[in-house]
Design an enzyme around this catalytic site. Sequence first.
Site, short mmCIF file in Angstrom:
data_model
loop_
_atom_site.label_atom_id
_atom_site.label_comp_id
_atom_site.label_asym_id
_atom_site.label_seq_id
_atom_site.Cartn_x
_atom_site.Cartn_y
_atom_site.Cartn_z
N TYR A 48 0.98 -1.32 0.63
CA TYR A 48 0.37 -0.11 -0.44
C TYR A 48 0.95 1.16 0.22
O TYR A 48 1.54 1.06 0.87
CB TYR A 48 -0.73 0.12 1.37
CG TYR A 48 -1.50 1.33 1.73
CD1 TYR A 48 -2.53 1.64 0.36
CD2 TYR A 48 -1.98 2.03 2.45
CE1 TYR A 48 -3.63 2.50 0.47
CE2 TYR A 48 -2.24 2.69 2.63
CZ TYR A 48 -3.79 3.29 1.59
OH TYR A 48 -4.47 4.54 2.15
N LYS A 49 0.87 1.97 -0.34
CA LYS A 49 1.40 3.79 -0.69
C LYS A 49 0.60 4.69 -0.43
O LYS A 49 -0.77 4.66 -0.87
CB LYS A 49 1.88 3.39 -1.92
CG LYS A 49 2.39 5.07 -2.76
CD LYS A 49 2.31 4.73 -3.74
CE LYS A 49 3.06 6.62 -4.46
NZ LYS A 49 3.90 6.33 -5.74
#
Length: 295
Positions: free
Chosen positions: A191-192
């Site tokens: 996840y960013k």
Amino acid sequence: MPHRDRSLYDTISRAGGGFAMVAIDARESMRALFRDAGRPHEDDDLADFKELAARELSATASAVLCDPLHGGGAIDAVRANHHGTGLIVAVDHFDEPRYGPLRESRLDLDAMTRIVEAGGVSALKLYLFWRPEADRNFRADDARIFVERCAELGVLSLLEGVVTGHPDDPGWNDSLVRAAEQMGSLKPDVYKTQVPTFGREDDDTIESEARRVSDAVGVPWVVLSNGVAGERFPTAVGAACRGGASGVLAGRGVWRDALTASDPAAELATGARARLQELIVIVDAYARPWQTVAA
């Protein structure tokens, strides 16, 4: 859902399990940076810069994120020249006017198979907004299909959740946590998202807020550089990593100075590479290894 090949993480991470990745997939926002820097900014200019950045930074980065719209040469450069560097390709379709800002992003499902079949891809990336004020905070169906299809194709899914609003707004950091919880529930491989507080608060606050994101998301996560002052970004990354982030996927925080340099190639090879190396030292020291959190 097909079983993920955990060894794919090794292709985009450092030996210690942290991520020190570079993003060159910006589209109209990059064109605006070129325009503001007084540089030519047609499609070929963007493509040439992306290929140059890929050639100069791939040997140092653990992975490079490219786009198929203007980044074909960059993709080829990573594939051909840096077999130890992971290749991540964006599969998001941007709705944005010339020079931006981005209005909406959605999954380009048809592109996923085509990109993976071309070979050499470790991960695909999907960018989605998370809007605190909306009843439907993000395109959940797109995100779910994206994660499932990546697993079927045998590549990692990198889901980017960008929280709208301003970090000075009351509750913005709470929104960052809620976005991480909702998007993390879909179990992307990585996840960013944004640096908590956009690096505007002290390191202890960033670390504390990052810990909340870590507890909410449940998967390895990395921070992006947009919105954080350049001189603040490295220490903010360190604070986020101490709070449980697994590293960084940074774009303009690494290469932006090359846009105003008289010799962009020289700046990429020296200044940008030095900024990336500084981030690598921080990631190696403080990032939470992906092995400790990936399912």
